[in-house]
Design a protein around this motif. Structure first.
Motif, short mmCIF file in Angstrom:
data_model
loop_
_atom_site.label_atom_id
_atom_site.label_comp_id
_atom_site.label_asym_id
_atom_site.label_seq_id
_atom_site.Cartn_x
_atom_site.Cartn_y
_atom_site.Cartn_z
N GLU A 170 0.83 -1.21 0.00
CA GLU A 170 0.00 0.00 0.00
C GLU A 170 0.87 1.26 0.00
O GLU A 170 0.51 2.26 -0.62
CB GLU A 170 -0.91 0.01 1.23
CG GLU A 170 -2.10 -0.95 1.12
CD GLU A 170 -3.00 -0.88 2.33
OE1 GLU A 170 -2.68 -0.10 3.25
OE2 GLU A 170 -4.02 -1.57 2.35
N LEU A 178 -3.68 6.49 -3.41
CA LEU A 178 -4.82 6.03 -2.62
C LEU A 178 -5.40 7.14 -1.76
O LEU A 178 -6.61 7.27 -1.61
CB LEU A 178 -4.40 4.85 -1.74
CG LEU A 178 -4.12 3.54 -2.47
CD1 LEU A 178 -3.47 2.53 -1.53
CD2 LEU A 178 -5.40 2.95 -3.04
N LYS A 179 -4.51 7.95 -1.16
CA LYS A 179 -4.97 9.07 -0.33
C LYS A 179 -5.74 10.08 -1.17
O LYS A 179 -6.78 10.60 -0.76
CB LYS A 179 -3.77 9.74 0.35
CG LYS A 179 -3.22 8.94 1.52
CD LYS A 179 -1.95 9.56 2.08
CE LYS A 179 -2.22 10.85 2.82
NZ LYS A 179 -0.99 11.36 3.49
N ALA A 213 -9.16 8.62 -1.99
CA ALA A 213 -10.06 8.64 -0.83
C ALA A 213 -10.56 10.06 -0.55
O ALA A 213 -11.75 10.27 -0.30
CB ALA A 213 -9.35 8.07 0.40
N GLU A 233 -16.41 4.94 5.28
CA GLU A 233 -15.34 3.96 5.04
C GLU A 233 -14.09 4.66 4.50
O GLU A 233 -12.96 4.33 4.88
CB GLU A 233 -15.82 2.91 4.04
CG GLU A 233 -16.83 1.92 4.62
CD GLU A 233 -17.41 1.01 3.56
OE1 GLU A 233 -17.13 1.23 2.35
OE2 GLU A 233 -18.16 0.08 3.92
N LYS A 234 -14.29 5.62 3.60
CA LYS A 234 -13.16 6.34 3.02
C LYS A 234 -12.48 7.23 4.06
O LYS A 234 -11.26 7.41 4.03
CB LYS A 234 -13.62 7.18 1.82
CG LYS A 234 -13.95 6.36 0.58
CD LYS A 234 -12.74 5.61 0.11
CE LYS A 234 -13.05 4.53 -0.89
NZ LYS A 234 -11.89 3.71 -1.23
N GLN A 287 -12.29 6.48 7.25
CA GLN A 287 -11.49 5.54 8.04
C GLN A 287 -10.25 5.08 7.28
O GLN A 287 -9.17 4.92 7.85
CB GLN A 287 -12.35 4.32 8.43
CG GLN A 287 -13.45 4.67 9.42
CD GLN A 287 -14.42 3.51 9.64
OE1 GLN A 287 -14.32 2.47 8.99
NE2 GLN A 287 -15.36 3.70 10.56
N GLU A 288 -10.43 4.88 5.97
CA GLU A 288 -9.32 4.49 5.11
C GLU A 288 -8.24 5.56 5.11
O GLU A 288 -7.04 5.28 5.21
CB GLU A 288 -9.85 4.26 3.69
CG GLU A 288 -8.99 3.36 2.84
CD GLU A 288 -9.64 3.08 1.50
OE1 GLU A 288 -9.12 3.57 0.48
OE2 GLU A 288 -10.68 2.39 1.47
N LYS A 314 -6.38 5.49 8.23
CA LYS A 314 -5.44 4.36 8.21
C LYS A 314 -4.17 4.74 7.45
O LYS A 314 -3.05 4.43 7.88
CB LYS A 314 -6.11 3.15 7.55
CG LYS A 314 -5.20 1.94 7.38
CD LYS A 314 -5.94 0.87 6.59
CE LYS A 314 -4.98 -0.17 6.07
NZ LYS A 314 -5.61 -1.14 5.18
N TYR A 315 -4.34 5.43 6.33
CA TYR A 315 -3.16 5.87 5.55
C TYR A 315 -2.32 6.85 6.35
O TYR A 315 -1.09 6.84 6.28
CB TYR A 315 -3.59 6.50 4.23
CG TYR A 315 -4.32 5.55 3.31
CD1 TYR A 315 -3.95 4.21 3.22
CD2 TYR A 315 -5.38 6.00 2.52
CE1 TYR A 315 -4.62 3.35 2.39
CE2 TYR A 315 -6.06 5.12 1.68
CZ TYR A 315 -5.67 3.80 1.61
OH TYR A 315 -6.33 2.94 0.78
#
Length: 513
Positions: free
Chosen positions: A167, A174-175, A178, A297-298, A300-301, A304-305
């Motif tokens: 990741e 990804l960031k 999101a 969810e995004k 939280q994602e 996480k990042y």
């Protein structure tokens, strides 16, 4: 164990019913009487082979673990193969595929005439060695259990770390994605049930002019209200019902007038645009509720990042710690196994000598770490790879391995089916095979076809397969009839007194032991 077997209409067999005992069950009879056909039909009742019998049925005292196949276990479980126009398979009268039946029964029944290498699997051989060590040192099972638990945790944590490292390589992208998804939903800022309310407003706007015009016309009724009251008075009638009705009507029309008048302040274009925005959101996510869940969810994602570096550091530290623990415990297991291997070799070769086989060489080599340690067991028979030895040698070597395994078994091992394990063996060789099978029969129910008096005499139960005309029959033999059958095996159809005497001696020896 298999407690009962029933066969109907198969080649030379019309009907056979066998009540079976535990231990070593021997089948004998003249060549061509149908012994192998009978053995094949027993296997067919479990889906292991196919046959053309009308019915093959086995009743077993196995505690089935059949949840995966939708099969419920009973005290006695009945396996059944029926052949009419096509083959059908049943367990406890529940229909099941042949493949599923075969897979389920393979946990309890093994046909050793097949060249099956599972007895020589690394896991099986290591378990035998570890069980032998466990008799001398109970600590070894604790080490083995702890090692397996830590190895599986190491595998899980390592996988998680690799996933994070993966990741990390695309974390910027990804960031951004999101954040983009969150912003897109935030821009619309939907409210739950907002779409339903807007559609209702749109519906009311579409008929606003018509409703207001109708309400204006309806107001004329109140101009004649006084006249109705006067008429009711002249008629000496109570006018309260009319008063209540007019008041209710007045309230209803005033409320409608107020509601539709408020629509004057609403911008139709804004409503339509908002409905279109929400419609686009629903097409993408399914509903406003699902869009808001996706947004969360995004979020939280994204969190996480943001924390990924911290998480990665924790995982790296845990992997390093587990590395050391796994290596230490695997080394303990290896040292213990190396100390046991000579004894294992010695005991195995003792069985092989009894079975008139060459010595085997069992070695431990280091391999990749697995759930069982870092050891790999290899077996060769007189320096010959297992793939190159004869079928007879292969099967007797398997018997020796099973015998070693049985020494540490604490429960029933199921059913072993052998065809002619002692074919083409000398009397001494046959007796050696018989003794090993007799030991195994303490833990397994064993079905075996034999042409030798030594193995036949060892049986806990003896069935004769014979023919009358074109029909094959099976009967269980008592002591005297066993003497006659073993004497026939020794001397042929012309039975001699010497053969009877030797047969009785073999059986009495078995009884005394």
């Amino acid at each position: 164990m298999i407690e009962r077997f029933y066969l109907k209409d198969y080649l030379s067999f019309k009907e056979v019913e066998l009540e079976l005992k535990s231990g070593l069950v021997v089948f004998t009879g003249p060549s061509g009487s149908g012994k192998s056909i009978l053995m094949g039909s027993i296997l067919s009742s479990f889906g292991s082979t196919s046959c053309e019998a009308s019915l093959c049925e086995s009743s077993v005292a196995w505690e089935l673990n059949g949840e995966e196949y939708g099969i419920e276990s009973d005290d006695i479980n009945v396996f059944k193969h029926i052949k009419k126009e096509k083959s059908r398979y049943f367990i406890n009268n529940q229909s099941i595929s042949k493949k599923a039946m075969s897979e389920l029964s393979s946990n309890y029944l093994r046909h050793l005439s097949l060249r099956d290498f599972s007895d020589f699997d690394n896991e099986n051989l290591l378990n035998i060695i570890d069980s032998r060590m466990g008799l001398k040192n109970a600590e070894i099972q604790r080490v083995k259990s702890e090692y397996k638990e830590l190895f599986l945790e190491h595998k899980r944590v390592k996988k998680e770390l690799l996933s994070i490292e993966d990741e990390q390589k695309k974390i910027v992208e990804l960031k951004e994605f999101a954040s983009y998804e969150i912003k897109k939903i935030d821009t619309i800022n939907p409210k739950i049930s907002e779409d339903i309310e807007l559609l209702e407003i749109k519906k009311e706007l579409s008929k606003k002019e018509k409703v207001l015009k109708s309400l204006s016309s309806a107001d004329a009724i109140f101009e004649h209200e006084h006249a109705v009251f006067s008429a009711l008075d002249l008629l000496d009638k109570d006018g309260s019902f009319f008063s209540d009705a007019m008041n209710e009507l007045r309230a209803l029309l005033e409320s409608a007038q107020e509601r539709f008048s408020m629509l004057e302040e609403i911008d139709v274009e804004e409503v339509l645009n908002r409905i279109e925005e929400l419609g686009e959101l629903k097409r993408r996510y399914g509903s406003i509720e699902e869009a808001l869940i996706y947004k969360q969810e995004k979020i939280q994602e994204l969190q996480k990042y943001e924390n990924i570096e911290f998480t990665k550091g924790d995982l790296e530290a845990r992997v390093k710690e587990l590395d050391k623990q796994v290596v230490d415990l695997a080394s303990k297991l290896s040292l213990a196994r190396y100390s046991e291997i000579d004894s294992f070799n010695k005991e195995l070769n003792k069985y092989l000598k009894d079975l008139y086989l060459r010595d085997a060489l069992v070695e431990i080599n280091e391999s990749e770490f697995s759930a069982f340690g870092k050891d790999e067991i290899t077996i060769k028979l007189n320096s010959t790879d297992l793939q190159k030895i004869s079928t007879g040698e292969f099967n007797r070597l398997r018997l020796a391995i099973l015998a070693l395994k049985s020494e540490t078994m604490s429960k029933d091992g199921g059913v072993l089916i052998l065809d002619e394990i002692d074919a083409n063996l000398s009397g001494e060789e046959s007796m050696s095979v018989a003794k090993v099978l007799k030991q195994l029969s303490k833990h397994f129910q064993i079905f075996v076809i034999s042409h030798q008096p030594q193995l036949t005499s060892m049986g806990d139960q003896h069935f004769l397969v014979y023919k009358e005309g074109d029909e094959s029959l099976v009967k269980e033999l008592d002591f005297e009839r066993r003497v006659e059958e073993i004497a026939r095996i020794i001397s042929g159809e012309s039975i001699t007194q010497e053969a009877r005497g030797f047969a009785k001696e073999l059986l009495n020896l078995q009884i005394r032991e």
